[in-house]
Design a protein around this motif. Sequence first.
Motif: not given
Length: 489
Positions: A211-214, A292, A296, A301, A320-321, A325, A355
Amino acid sequence: MSFTLAIVGRPNVGKSTLFNRLVGKRLALVDDQPGVTRDLREGEARLGDLRFTVIDTAGLEEATDESLQGRMRKLTERAVEMADVCLFLIDARTGVTPTDEVFADILRRKNAHVLLACNKAEGRAGEGGMIEAWGLGLGDPIGISAEHGEGMSDLLAALMPVVDEISLNRPEADPETEVSIAEGEDGEDEAEAWKPTKKKPLQVAVVGRPNAGKSTLINAILGEDRLLTGPEAGITRDSISLAIEWDGVPMKIFDTAGMRKRAKVQEKLEKLSVSDGLRAVKFAEVVVVLLDAAIPFEQQDLRIADLAEREGRAVVVAVNKWDVEPEKQAKLKHLREAFEKLLPQLRGAPLVTVSAKTGKGLDRLQAAVVKAHEVWNRRVTTAKLNAWLISMLEQHPPPAPGGRRIKLRYMTQAKTRPPGFVVMCSHPDKLPESYKRYLVNGLRDDFDMPGTPIRLYFRGQGDANPYKDKKKSTPSRLRKHLGKKPFGD
């Protein structure tokens, strides 16, 4: 002539097994559990004299909403529309189900070339399913066994007339254009050997926690929803490779499954997914470790980044994301400090904020990947290295264990990808780790090699006594004299 074949069907009918059989490699994950495949996986297949692209798809299910199964079905329907030929696979032992009848009707409307194959047809257990398959109205069913390789000749015979029909309706390519493109690629290879080409693209693996957005990041790079995404963690299972041209640079990007802590990975399928992701790291040239921004540099990680460094891959850290922030400047300062402290072996590696949702920061990520690849391939001449070594020895001489100073005599670069250097010295086993780090950090700073793994090897030379391990021997003249009786006897 090349064409595209999409394998579709219900879950657990053997689509991935047939895909692996056609490409000749175990690329797709295979398990008894239904619904293993979720993304579209492409591979170069070979069947007799035919060469074509085969697509492994997710199992068709009767879901049309925005659930995970509904999104998987949309991806599969898209593959059916894109493909030249569609191979509809059913389970001969189960027979034709109502779901098969629904999807057979859908395939007739969406693709002009549909072939019907009955998998698991070996033995008498599949005879009933083969007879029922005639009722689907998709022509003669082809009895195959993807596991044992039976029926492949029948599949080839069924494909040949379809391929001939496709080639007649497809416009011919201009041969002059093809030749000029090929010549341009060869000329580029000779001019600058390190630069990626379409034949040898830059291999990039995107890794990180679940769910880190890969997948979302790769979709943003592609500019289309090619990979399955969603709020659920652990959607991606296979390591999917995609050939793209990112801002003029040919690349092959690997989307990998999220890697959790080993203690939390209990299911067999997740173990297979993680091992598939680790294999993608070993084959990659540049590894993008995706974090994330909210959480982080967790322990996992750090382990993933350390794994990429130990495998000798160029590393780019992407956060990411970043769009959500609130305190960006303060957060960025904290990230850089934590990065230098927690990952000293990757000191100087690029840290890029992106992002995946909005696409912001992708240009900086592309530049960082290309730069990391260039550093990973960098070569330094022997003359420069030895002049540098002299200056480093003058600034900080090596230690003198037992009163005898260690002498560093000569240095050369033995390899690239990653850069590896050999130093000829006396007593290499007594050189402390702190002095090795001093030399590695000097190489990073003075030859502009930030972040890339550097391998430094020390070999002994010259100080050993050549007669140390030899046994004492009596000269031949003395042996002859001693063999005589003493005078006077």
